[in-house]
Write an enzyme that holds these catalytic residues in place. Structure first.
Site, PDB file in Angstrom:
ATOM      1  CE  LYS A 161      -3.968  -2.024  -0.324  1.00  8.61           C
ATOM      2  NZ  LYS A 161      -4.418  -3.074   0.510  1.00  8.61           N
TER       3      LYS A 161
HETATM    4  C1  LIG Z   1      -5.392  -4.097   0.791  1.00  6.36           C
HETATM    5  C2  LIG Z   1      -6.865  -4.138   0.805  1.00  6.36           C
HETATM    6  C3  LIG Z   1      -7.601  -4.520   1.951  1.00  6.36           C
HETATM    7  C4  LIG Z   1      -6.994  -4.952   3.253  1.00  6.36           C
HETATM    8  O1  LIG Z   1      -5.976  -5.815   3.139  1.00  6.36           O
HETATM    9  P1  LIG Z   1      -5.014  -6.328   4.318  1.00  6.36           P
HETATM   10  O2  LIG Z   1      -3.985  -7.058   3.544  1.00  6.36           O
HETATM   11  O3  LIG Z   1      -5.840  -7.181   5.193  1.00  6.36           O
HETATM   12  O4  LIG Z   1      -4.457  -5.151   5.052  1.00  6.36           O
HETATM   13  C5  LIG Z   1      -8.975  -4.458   1.901  1.00  6.36           C
HETATM   14  N1  LIG Z   1      -9.624  -4.043   0.811  1.00  6.36           N
HETATM   15  C6  LIG Z   1      -8.956  -3.654  -0.301  1.00  6.36           C
HETATM   16  C7  LIG Z   1      -9.741  -3.181  -1.455  1.00  6.36           C
HETATM   17  C8  LIG Z   1      -7.559  -3.696  -0.341  1.00  6.36           C
HETATM   18  O5  LIG Z   1      -6.930  -3.321  -1.452  1.00  6.36           O
END
Ligand SMILES: *Cc1c(COP(=O)(O)O)cnc(C)c1O
Length: 385
Positions: free
Chosen positions: A220
Site C-alpha cells: 500500500k
Molecule cells: C489491501 C486491501 C484490503 C486490506 O488488506 P489487508 O492485507 O488485510 O491489510 C482491503 N480491501 C482492499 C480493497 C484492499 O486493497
C-alpha cells in the site's frame, strides 16, 4: 501471441525510462527513508513490542489528524478493520450487503466472516468505484423500505450496509452514496484500504460514512508490514472497536474479565512504530506519486492510451496507476511483454462473483465492471527515488 501495438510498446519503454534502466521494476515497493529503524529500535529497547505501547497511540492520533476523523482504532490488518467495521455497522447473520464486484477479496471475506451475503452493483467507468446511479437503480427496482430498514424483495433479506471501495486510490462518489444510504436506512462503510491521502472536496476518503477502514499492507501507499485502522466520528463505536479488538477485556490492573466474545485484532507496537515513521513521510509520498501519475498521463495522452484519472474536485493518492487496453487479449499480450521485460504490470482482480465463494450472490447489471476487468492494466507505481 499477437504482436503488441506500437503505442503499448512505447509505453513500456517509458516505464523503463521513468523507473531506471536496469533491473526488475516492481508494481509497488515500499520505501523506508524516515524514522523506521529508530522507532523499531525504541520498541525493542523499551520492550514495548506487542499490542500496547506509545506507537499504537501515536499511530491512532496521526490517523485522526490525517483523515480528520474524530477517532481511529488500530488493527492488525485492513481485513480485520473491515470485519470490525461491519460488526459495528450491525451486519449479522443472514443480512445482505451491497458492494462492488471490482475489489480485492478482503471486502467480501469480511462480509462472509459476519455470515452476510454480498450483493454486487456496478461501478462507474470513470471512478472504477461503486456507482451511485447503479445503486439507486438497484434499490428502486428491487428493494423496499420496511419498518426503518431496507428489504431485498427477491430474497426477503435485510440489506444492512453498503461497502464501496476507492479503487487504486481514485476517489469514488462517496457523498452521493452517503445521501442514498441515508434515504434507504443503509449504513455506509467505506473500504478506504487503497486511498490513504485521497480526498473529495478536501475531505478524506473513508469519512463519508459511519465507518471507514484503511490498510497498511506491504504494497500500500504507506506500510507497517501489516496493519489497519477503523475510523469513525462516533465515540461509542470507537470505544466498542477498541474493546472488541482487545479480546473484549474489561480494563483492570490484574483481573481477566471479558464481557463478550472478542477478537485479538490489535496492532503490535512494532508495526505501529513503522506506521508512524511512514505516515511522517505521507505528504512526500503523495507528491512523488502524483508526479509519476502526471508523467504517465502525459505520455498516455500522446500515445492515445486511456489512463485512469481522478474526478474534478477530488485528489487521488495514485496508489496504483492504471491504463485501459482494448480487450482481454491485448491485456494478456501487454502483461506478457511487460513481465518478460522485467516490468511488473498486472491485471485487476478477477470480479468477485467469479470466485467460488461468491458465485451465487445476487448481481445487478455489471457491464462496466466486466469491461474494466477485461481492460485494466496496473503499471509500476512505487515512490521514485
Ligand atoms: C489491501 C486491501 C484490503 C486490506 O488488506 P489487508 O492485507 O488485510 O491489510 C482491503 N480491501 C482492499 C480493497 C484492499 O486493497
Amino acid at each position: 501471441m499477437s504482436e503488441l501495438r506500437a503505442p503499448l510498446r512505447e509505453l513500456l519503454a517509458f516505464v523503463r525510462e521513468l523507473y531506471g534502466a536496469a533491473g526488475p521494476i516492481p508494481l509497488h515497493a515500499p520505501v523506508f527513508a524516515g524514522n523506521e529503524k529508530r522507532y523499531l529500535a525504541e520498541c525493542i529497547d523499551t520492550t514495548f513490542v506487542s499490542s500496547v505501547g506509545p506507537f499504537v497511540d501515536c499511530f491512532e492520533q496521526m490517523m485522526q489528524d490525517i483523515t480528520g476523523a474524530k477517532y481511529a482504532v488500530a488493527t492488525m490488518n485492513g481485513t480485520a478493520a473491515l470485519h470490525m467495521a461491519l460488526i459495528l455497522a450491525g451486519v449479522t447473520d443472514g443480512d445482505e450487503v451491497i458492494t462492488q464486484p471490482l475489489s480485492f477479496v478482503a471486502t467480501c471475506n469480511a462480509l462472509a466472516y459476519q455470515r452476510a451475503q454480498p450483493v454486487f452493483v456496478d461501478i462507474d467507468p470513470d471512478t472504477l468505484s461503486l456507482s451511485p446511479a447503479a445503486l439507486k437503480e438497484f434499490l428502486e427496482s428491487r428493494c423496499e423500505r420496511v419498518a426503518g430498514a431496507c428489504r431485498h424483495r427477491e430474497t426477503g433479506r435485510r440489506i444492512a450496509a453498503v461497502v464501496p471501495m476507492h479503487t487504486f486510490g481514485l476517489p469514488g462518489r462517496a457523498q452521493e452514496l452517503a445521501e442514498i444510504c441515508e434515504r434507504w436506512h443503509l449504513v455506509l462503510v467505506e473500504d478506504a484500504a487503497e486511498s490513504l491521502g485521497s480526498t473529495i472536496g478536501g475531505r478524506h476518503t473513508g469519512t463519508f460514512g459511519k465507518l471507514g477502514t484503511f490498510s497498511f499492507n506491504g504494497n500500500k501507499t504507506v506500510t507497517s508490514g501489516g496493519g489497519g485502522a477503523v475510523v469513525t466520528d462516533d465515540p461509542a463505536l470507537a470505544r466498542r472497536a477498541k474493546h472488541l479488538t482487545t479480546t473484549a477485556k474489561v480494563p483492570h490492573r490484574w483481573d481477566f474479565f471479558h464481557d463478550e466474545v472478542g477478537f485479538n485484532y490489535r496492532l503490535p507496537n512494532l508495526n505501529a512504530a513503522v506506521a508512524c515513521a511512514q505516515l511522517e513521510q505521507l505528504e512526500g509520498f503523495l507528491a512523488n506519486k502524483r508526479a509519476t501519475a502526471q508523467a504517465y498521463a502525459a505520455r498516455c495522452a500522446q500515445l492515445g492510451i486511456p489512463f485512469a484519472q481522478e474526478l474534478a474536485g477530488t485528489r487521488s493518492n495514485f496508489w496504483l496507476n492504471a491504463i485501459l487496453v482494448d480487450d482481454a487479449a491485448e491485456r494478456d499480450a501487454f502483461l506478457q511483454a511487460a513481465n518478460d521485460g522485467g516490468i511488473q504490470a498486472r491485471p485487476v482482480w478477477q470480479l468477485m462473483p467469479e470466485l467460488p465463494a461468491f458465485a451465487s450472490a445476487t448481481c445487478g447489471p455489471l457491464d462496466h465492471a466486466r469491461a474494466a476487468a477485461a481492460r485494466i492494466v496496473n503499471l509500476p507505481s512505487s515512490v521514485r527515488p
